[in-house]
Design a protein around this motif. Sequence first.
Motif, PDB file in Angstrom:
ATOM      1  N   GLN A 165      -4.325  -0.124  14.172  1.00  0.00           N
ATOM      2  CA  GLN A 165      -3.086   0.188  14.879  1.00  0.00           C
ATOM      3  C   GLN A 165      -2.621  -0.927  15.819  1.00  0.00           C
ATOM      4  O   GLN A 165      -1.903  -0.667  16.785  1.00  0.00           O
ATOM      5  N   GLN A 166      -3.002  -2.165  15.523  1.00  0.00           N
ATOM      6  CA  GLN A 166      -2.571  -3.265  16.378  1.00  0.00           C
ATOM      7  C   GLN A 166      -1.050  -3.383  16.389  1.00  0.00           C
ATOM      8  O   GLN A 166      -0.433  -3.715  17.401  1.00  0.00           O
ATOM      9  N   PHE A 167      -0.409  -3.106  15.240  1.00  0.00           N
ATOM     10  CA  PHE A 167       1.044  -3.206  15.139  1.00  0.00           C
ATOM     11  C   PHE A 167       1.685  -1.837  14.890  1.00  0.00           C
ATOM     12  O   PHE A 167       2.831  -1.775  14.471  1.00  0.00           O
ATOM     13  N   ARG A 168       0.927  -0.744  15.138  1.00  0.00           N
ATOM     14  CA  ARG A 168       1.437   0.630  14.987  1.00  0.00           C
ATOM     15  C   ARG A 168       2.067   0.822  13.604  1.00  0.00           C
ATOM     16  O   ARG A 168       3.187   1.293  13.463  1.00  0.00           O
TER      17      ARG A 168
ATOM     18  N   ARG B 111     -12.948 -12.163   3.405  1.00  0.00           N
ATOM     19  CA  ARG B 111     -12.707 -13.223   4.385  1.00  0.00           C
ATOM     20  C   ARG B 111     -11.219 -13.389   4.669  1.00  0.00           C
ATOM     21  O   ARG B 111     -10.809 -13.705   5.778  1.00  0.00           O
ATOM     22  N   LEU B 112     -10.394 -13.169   3.643  1.00  0.00           N
ATOM     23  CA  LEU B 112      -8.956 -13.382   3.794  1.00  0.00           C
ATOM     24  C   LEU B 112      -8.222 -12.116   4.195  1.00  0.00           C
ATOM     25  O   LEU B 112      -7.066 -12.170   4.598  1.00  0.00           O
ATOM     26  N   ALA B 113      -8.836 -10.963   4.042  1.00  0.00           N
ATOM     27  CA  ALA B 113      -8.156  -9.705   4.349  1.00  0.00           C
ATOM     28  C   ALA B 113      -8.256  -9.422   5.841  1.00  0.00           C
ATOM     29  O   ALA B 113      -8.991  -8.559   6.280  1.00  0.00           O
ATOM     30  N   ARG B 114      -7.527 -10.176   6.621  1.00  0.00           N
ATOM     31  CA  ARG B 114      -7.553 -10.018   8.072  1.00  0.00           C
ATOM     32  C   ARG B 114      -6.137  -9.772   8.556  1.00  0.00           C
ATOM     33  O   ARG B 114      -5.174 -10.119   7.875  1.00  0.00           O
ATOM     34  N   ASN B 115      -6.005  -9.197   9.707  1.00  0.00           N
ATOM     35  CA  ASN B 115      -4.680  -8.832  10.205  1.00  0.00           C
ATOM     36  C   ASN B 115      -4.345  -9.693  11.412  1.00  0.00           C
ATOM     37  O   ASN B 115      -4.980  -9.594  12.453  1.00  0.00           O
TER      38      ASN B 115
ATOM     39  N   LEU C 175      -4.597   7.507   7.310  1.00  0.00           N
ATOM     40  CA  LEU C 175      -4.847   7.269   5.899  1.00  0.00           C
ATOM     41  C   LEU C 175      -6.311   7.605   5.598  1.00  0.00           C
ATOM     42  O   LEU C 175      -7.218   7.052   6.221  1.00  0.00           O
ATOM     43  N   PRO C 176      -6.567   8.550   4.671  1.00  0.00           N
ATOM     44  CA  PRO C 176      -7.934   9.044   4.474  1.00  0.00           C
ATOM     45  C   PRO C 176      -8.871   7.965   3.936  1.00  0.00           C
ATOM     46  O   PRO C 176      -8.472   7.083   3.177  1.00  0.00           O
ATOM     47  N   LEU C 177     -10.115   8.074   4.341  1.00  0.00           N
ATOM     48  CA  LEU C 177     -11.135   7.130   3.885  1.00  0.00           C
ATOM     49  C   LEU C 177     -11.357   7.280   2.388  1.00  0.00           C
ATOM     50  O   LEU C 177     -11.538   6.283   1.672  1.00  0.00           O
TER      51      LEU C 177
ATOM     52  N   ASP D 203      -4.564  -5.394   6.818  1.00  0.00           N
ATOM     53  CA  ASP D 203      -5.963  -5.449   7.253  1.00  0.00           C
ATOM     54  C   ASP D 203      -6.857  -4.819   6.189  1.00  0.00           C
ATOM     55  O   ASP D 203      -6.415  -4.072   5.307  1.00  0.00           O
ATOM     56  N   GLU D 204      -8.150  -5.100   6.292  1.00  0.00           N
ATOM     57  CA  GLU D 204      -9.097  -4.711   5.256  1.00  0.00           C
ATOM     58  C   GLU D 204      -9.187  -3.199   5.084  1.00  0.00           C
ATOM     59  O   GLU D 204      -9.176  -2.681   3.962  1.00  0.00           O
ATOM     60  N   ALA D 205      -9.251  -2.467   6.195  1.00  0.00           N
ATOM     61  CA  ALA D 205      -9.404  -1.003   6.100  1.00  0.00           C
ATOM     62  C   ALA D 205      -8.166  -0.374   5.452  1.00  0.00           C
ATOM     63  O   ALA D 205      -8.277   0.483   4.565  1.00  0.00           O
ATOM     64  N   THR D 206      -6.984  -0.789   5.898  1.00  0.00           N
ATOM     65  CA  THR D 206      -5.749  -0.236   5.328  1.00  0.00           C
ATOM     66  C   THR D 206      -5.634  -0.578   3.855  1.00  0.00           C
ATOM     67  O   THR D 206      -5.260   0.264   3.025  1.00  0.00           O
ATOM     68  N   LEU D 207      -5.943  -1.807   3.513  1.00  0.00           N
ATOM     69  CA  LEU D 207      -5.840  -2.247   2.124  1.00  0.00           C
ATOM     70  C   LEU D 207      -6.763  -1.440   1.220  1.00  0.00           C
ATOM     71  O   LEU D 207      -6.349  -0.928   0.167  1.00  0.00           O
ATOM     72  N   GLU D 208      -8.025  -1.280   1.625  1.00  0.00           N
ATOM     73  CA  GLU D 208      -8.995  -0.571   0.787  1.00  0.00           C
ATOM     74  C   GLU D 208      -8.602   0.885   0.599  1.00  0.00           C
ATOM     75  O   GLU D 208      -8.673   1.423  -0.511  1.00  0.00           O
ATOM     76  N   ARG D 209      -8.153   1.542   1.683  1.00  0.00           N
ATOM     77  CA  ARG D 209      -7.804   2.966   1.572  1.00  0.00           C
ATOM     78  C   ARG D 209      -6.510   3.165   0.774  1.00  0.00           C
ATOM     79  O   ARG D 209      -6.392   4.126   0.001  1.00  0.00           O
ATOM     80  N   ALA D 210      -5.527   2.263   0.940  1.00  0.00           N
ATOM     81  CA  ALA D 210      -4.265   2.402   0.212  1.00  0.00           C
ATOM     82  C   ALA D 210      -4.463   2.208  -1.284  1.00  0.00           C
ATOM     83  O   ALA D 210      -3.893   2.936  -2.114  1.00  0.00           O
ATOM     84  N   ILE D 211      -5.301   1.263  -1.661  1.00  0.00           N
ATOM     85  CA  ILE D 211      -5.541   0.997  -3.077  1.00  0.00           C
ATOM     86  C   ILE D 211      -6.228   2.182  -3.747  1.00  0.00           C
ATOM     87  O   ILE D 211      -6.000   2.478  -4.923  1.00  0.00           O
ATOM     88  N   SER D 212      -7.046   2.908  -2.973  1.00  0.00           N
ATOM     89  CA  SER D 212      -7.757   4.048  -3.570  1.00  0.00           C
ATOM     90  C   SER D 212      -6.816   5.170  -3.984  1.00  0.00           C
ATOM     91  O   SER D 212      -7.213   6.061  -4.740  1.00  0.00           O
ATOM     92  N   ALA D 213      -5.549   5.135  -3.500  1.00  0.00           N
ATOM     93  CA  ALA D 213      -4.580   6.163  -3.873  1.00  0.00           C
ATOM     94  C   ALA D 213      -3.895   5.861  -5.200  1.00  0.00           C
ATOM     95  O   ALA D 213      -3.123   6.687  -5.696  1.00  0.00           O
ATOM     96  N   LEU D 214      -4.158   4.669  -5.777  1.00  0.00           N
ATOM     97  CA  LEU D 214      -3.483   4.259  -7.002  1.00  0.00           C
ATOM     98  C   LEU D 214      -4.362   4.533  -8.215  1.00  0.00           C
ATOM     99  O   LEU D 214      -5.590   4.457  -8.140  1.00  0.00           O
ATOM    100  N   ALA D 215      -3.700   4.829  -9.327  1.00  0.00           N
ATOM    101  CA  ALA D 215      -4.414   5.057 -10.578  1.00  0.00           C
ATOM    102  C   ALA D 215      -3.686   4.322 -11.691  1.00  0.00           C
ATOM    103  O   ALA D 215      -2.451   4.231 -11.684  1.00  0.00           O
ATOM    104  N   PRO D 216      -4.425   3.773 -12.679  1.00  0.00           N
ATOM    105  CA  PRO D 216      -3.778   3.040 -13.776  1.00  0.00           C
ATOM    106  C   PRO D 216      -3.261   3.990 -14.846  1.00  0.00           C
ATOM    107  O   PRO D 216      -3.667   5.150 -14.934  1.00  0.00           O
TER     108      PRO D 216
END
Length: 490
Positions: free
Chosen positions: A181-184, A7-11, A224-226, A21-34
């Motif tokens: 890409q609303q803000f490129r 609900r809060l992950a909006r752009n 950014l890959p899915l 935004d939700e899509a960017t956030l989810e895909r970027a986090i998937s690139a991280l490892a602990p």
Amino acid sequence: MGLMFPRLARNFAKNGYYPTDEATLERAISALAPSAGTMRIIDPCAGEGVAIAEAAHALGREDVLVYAVEYDRERAEHTRSLVDHALQSDVFDTLISRQSFGLLWFNPPYGDLVADHSGSSQYQGKGRRRLEKAFYQRCIHYLQYGGVMVCIVPNSCLDQEFSGWLCNHFSELRIFKAPEQQFRQVVIFGIRTKRKDQDRTVPHGELKDHFLAIGTGEKEPDELPLEWTLEPYTVPAATGEVEHFYRVTLEPEQFLEETKRLSGLWSDFGLHFHHVGSQPRPPVRALSSWHLALALAAGAISGVVTSKTGKVLVLKGNTHKEKTRKTEFTENEDGSLSEVRILTDRFVPVILAWDLTPGSEHLGKIMRISSSPAVEADPQAPESSPEDEVQALRLAAESARFPTGHLVFTCGVQAAVADGLFNPATYIRRHFAGDWGELDESDRRMNEAALHNGDRLFSSYDIDAGSETRLWVITEADRSVTTLLFPSEY
């Protein structure tokens, strides 16, 4: 992976606020490892705290300490409910330990910086003045070496300067186009590395040119890959402790708590405004107005004073010592001139009066009474008003030996004049009259020649203005402006 806070992950943009935004956030986090051990991560522009909270849960919430800074009070309150440590503050008003975090989630405010003429710019560089750059210069030092940065900025930010910073500070740089890409926006991953330790598979110049081409729109990065199939960016374990993580100025709530704890702001009022525990002895005879003024300026009379007209003032007097300079020239037997500089102590009274007269239009205002430093004047001459001083300068400009143009003070000179440290009028009149001050003979001849050939005119005067002991007055060659400045501002 599904987001915990969809609900809060909006752009959207609100006062320079661009949450991920939700899509960017989810895909970027998937690139991280602990990594093994306790990790420490930070978002210096946290918004509602969604992005950094999602990153913490993806890395393993029980093994992550989350820090965040947010300027807006309402958003900061929500962030506090999601992270371990949060500050409601401008990031430039914080003190945060350097090299203390393994992940820097960097999604700063976007936009151009406004012009800053105060000399205290947040951005230190020569390229285009952007908010993203100012925040980058402030926040990059929070990241430990080997730490991971996730940077989300508009591609227009990737100019020569910013691209160079990224290539110098990070290795294993990758750049992708954000799904939304609303803000490129582009998403940049990198590992902070000392430049001497960087092992590049792509030459520095080629990588920088690649970023520049994306910034100008000549190239389009891959989206950014899915699903992240590349080598993940491992967030390293925390090293050491966070020594500093606080706001420099008080938050309003803290200020309120301190005020209540001290029972007001003036708990030590009596200590400063009268002699505690001592009863002043009455004078032998009635004091004259001169005695009263002297005692007030010396601080012997302080506290609440009520006049016969009903005016109520809280007074505090003080006196400080200044040195005035005087230069005398004597002619020697051989015709040469000897210069003698004389320093004289001058006592300057400063009286502060706080108007507490009930119903007064000046209620609560503080008045400052002081004798402003000036050159010695005829004691018989009447005291000049500010209007008289302005008129005198206008007449001096009209009778000057050259066109004077507009009169301009630098910030330092203006502050010194406002504090009553010195009176610039005398030096302005001397400059207009062709009295070049403390210059050697060669410089004086250059000024005299400049009166005819149209070069710049320069004067230098000894002054006593706190830490400043020299004033320069410069009239430009085109005679459009005359500037007063201290040598330290040149």
